[in-house]
Design an enzyme around this catalytic site. Structure first.
Site, short mmCIF file in Angstrom:
data_model
loop_
_atom_site.label_atom_id
_atom_site.label_comp_id
_atom_site.label_asym_id
_atom_site.label_seq_id
_atom_site.Cartn_x
_atom_site.Cartn_y
_atom_site.Cartn_z
N GLY A 12 17.18 -58.65 1.37
CA GLY A 12 16.38 -57.42 1.37
C GLY A 12 16.72 -56.51 0.20
O GLY A 12 17.55 -56.84 -0.66
N VAL A 14 18.30 -53.59 0.12
CA VAL A 14 19.70 -53.15 0.13
C VAL A 14 20.63 -54.35 -0.07
O VAL A 14 21.62 -54.27 -0.81
CB VAL A 14 20.04 -52.41 1.44
CG1 VAL A 14 21.52 -52.06 1.50
CG2 VAL A 14 19.19 -51.15 1.58
N SER A 40 14.12 -66.83 5.15
CA SER A 40 14.79 -66.76 3.85
C SER A 40 15.92 -67.77 3.72
O SER A 40 16.52 -67.91 2.64
CB SER A 40 15.38 -65.36 3.63
OG SER A 40 14.36 -64.40 3.61
N ARG A 99 24.23 -45.34 15.26
CA ARG A 99 24.86 -44.19 14.58
C ARG A 99 25.29 -43.09 15.52
O ARG A 99 26.31 -42.44 15.30
CB ARG A 99 23.91 -43.62 13.52
CG ARG A 99 23.77 -44.51 12.31
CD ARG A 99 22.86 -43.87 11.28
NE ARG A 99 22.54 -44.80 10.22
CZ ARG A 99 21.33 -44.93 9.69
NH1 ARG A 99 20.32 -44.19 10.12
NH2 ARG A 99 21.14 -45.80 8.71
N CYS A 129 20.46 -42.95 4.49
CA CYS A 129 20.61 -42.70 3.05
C CYS A 129 20.40 -41.22 2.68
O CYS A 129 20.97 -40.74 1.70
CB CYS A 129 19.67 -43.59 2.25
SG CYS A 129 17.97 -43.60 2.80
N GLY A 160 13.56 -45.91 -0.15
CA GLY A 160 14.06 -45.61 1.19
C GLY A 160 13.27 -46.35 2.25
O GLY A 160 13.78 -46.64 3.34
N ARG A 246 8.77 -37.15 0.78
CA ARG A 246 8.78 -38.35 -0.06
C ARG A 246 8.14 -38.00 -1.41
O ARG A 246 7.09 -37.33 -1.44
CB ARG A 246 7.98 -39.45 0.62
CG ARG A 246 8.14 -40.82 0.01
CD ARG A 246 9.40 -41.52 0.38
NE ARG A 246 9.47 -41.85 1.79
CZ ARG A 246 10.52 -42.42 2.36
NH1 ARG A 246 11.60 -42.71 1.65
NH2 ARG A 246 10.52 -42.68 3.65
N HIS A 253 17.50 -40.54 -4.00
CA HIS A 253 17.10 -39.39 -3.20
C HIS A 253 17.71 -38.11 -3.81
O HIS A 253 18.84 -38.13 -4.29
CB HIS A 253 17.62 -39.51 -1.76
CG HIS A 253 16.90 -40.51 -0.92
ND1 HIS A 253 15.78 -41.21 -1.33
CD2 HIS A 253 17.16 -40.93 0.35
CE1 HIS A 253 15.38 -42.01 -0.34
NE2 HIS A 253 16.19 -41.87 0.68
C1 2RA Z 1 14.05 -43.38 4.00
N1 2RA Z 1 16.17 -42.65 4.80
O1 2RA Z 1 14.30 -42.88 2.90
C2 2RA Z 1 15.12 -43.58 4.98
C3 2RA Z 1 15.59 -44.99 4.93
N2 2RA Z 1 16.79 -45.22 5.63
O2 2RA Z 1 12.95 -43.73 4.35
#
Ligand code: 2RA
Length: 350
Positions: A12, A14, A40, A99, A129, A160, A246, A253
């Protein structure tokens, strides 16, 4: 014997960054096993300069594994991380599945490495993230000034949302390049067609949404920033408000942060603290046009901080602009760092 590492989700977005990171950091691992979905399996990937065949996810794949990293969707981690743990591995999970489980530590080695030692379920979680892109800097400031409140606006990159996010933004940018789009309501929306994992066009746009809809209009991403910051910093009552947005950036980020503290703060002291904090780089000279931007930060490991100002109306608060590569410190790098903490513990224990 050096511990055996499994990378689950090796193919993937990451996972791909992870293989590069494992190839460039101090090598604490014996065997590295690459695991992915049956689709895969059979692919050959390079890690530490060596080609390794990807094997399919199965119980047997965890045989003899000491540490298993998971870079897979929540539901895959929810099913398989406990299986890896039952097989004797310490699972380091980068999904959202565990988490907030009180029996699973949520670890950022620069901030709370000690928490990794107590793991009743054999699982350690890696934060989201967006939280990760700012929390190393916030942890350093908290240790000095005592944090009481965070008000955060994120500027999140397309990656992300994984490889589909990257692919969607690239396709949309191709469609709008050289056009005069962005001058009429809806013209970009009609031109790009496919929004991929986003709820609106991302090219030539900003989209005030990341994640899924939760109660009272909050997005899952905004709640993660709040809940995870509290857990990592050990401040269960910390006041945290986030608005997650976004932006048309491939990777890295950014966050504009208003951080309030128990005592008065100065920019000079904040610069000193951030400048000496492991994992943080200060880039803050606006007179020379120096501040972090995603285009400069992408591909690097640290959390970059700039635009540090004391709030004009509150001597106990700082305004900062923070950037972090969401696939590196925001995901793969932090997971690798946690795994290395565990590897050191296992090696010391013999
Ligand atoms: C995003 N933080 O940026 C989320 C992904 N883990 O969509």
């Amino acid at each position: 014997r050096k511990p055996t590492l499994a990378v689950v989700g090796a193919t993937g977005a990451v996972g791909t960054v992870m293989l590069g990171i494992l190839s460039s950091r101090e090598d604490v691992w014996g065997e590295i096993r690459l695991i992915a979905s049956p689709r895969s399996a059979g692919r050959r990937l390079v890690v530490r300069g060596e080609e390794i065949e990807v094997i399919a996810l199965s119980e047997e794949a965890f045989e003899g594994v000491d540490v298993a990293m998971f870079d897979v969707p929540d539901e895959v981690s929810a099913q398989w991380a406990p299986i890896a743990a039952a097989k004797g591995a310490v699972a380091v999970d980068n999904s959202g599945a565990f988490r907030m489980d009180p029996d699973v530590p949520l670890v950022v080695p620069e901030v709370n490495a000690h928490a990794a030692r107590v793991r009743p379920r054999g699982i350690i979680s890696n934060p989201n993230c967006t939280t990760l892109s700012m929390i190393v800097a916030m942890g350093a400031l908290h240790a000095e000034f005592g944090l009481t409140e965070l008000i955060v606006s994120s500027y999140q990159a397309a990656s992300g949302a994984g490889q589909p996010g990257i692919d969607t933004l690239r396709e949309q940018l191709t469609k709008v390049a050289g056009s005069n789009l962005g001058t009429q309501p809806g013209d970009v929306r009609r031109a790009v067609g496919d929004f991929g994992p986003f709820p609106a066009p991302l090219a030539l746009n900003v989209v005030p949404w990341a994640g899924s809809l939760k109660e009272d209009g909050w997005s899952s991403e905004e709640l993660k920033v709040r809940n995870e910051s509290r857990k990592i910093l050990g401040l269960p009552d910390l006041r945290v408000t986030a608005t997650c947005v976004r932006v048309p950036v491939i990777t890295t980020h950014s966050l504009a942060v208003h951080a309030r503290f128990e005592n008065e703060v100065t920019v000079e002291r904040a610069h000193e603290i951030l400048g000496s904090a492991p994992g943080v780089v200060v880039s803050d000279n606006p007179a020379e046009g120096e501040f972090p931007t995603p285009a400069d930060v992408v591909g690097t490991d640290p959390t970059w901080v700039g635009r540090v100002r004391r709030s004009l109306d509150d001597p106990q608060a700082l305004e900062l602009f923070v950037c972090g590569d969401n696939l590196r410190k925001g995901a793969a790098l932090n997971t690798a760092q946690i795994a290395e903490v565990v590897a050191a513990e296992l090696t010391a224990a013999g």
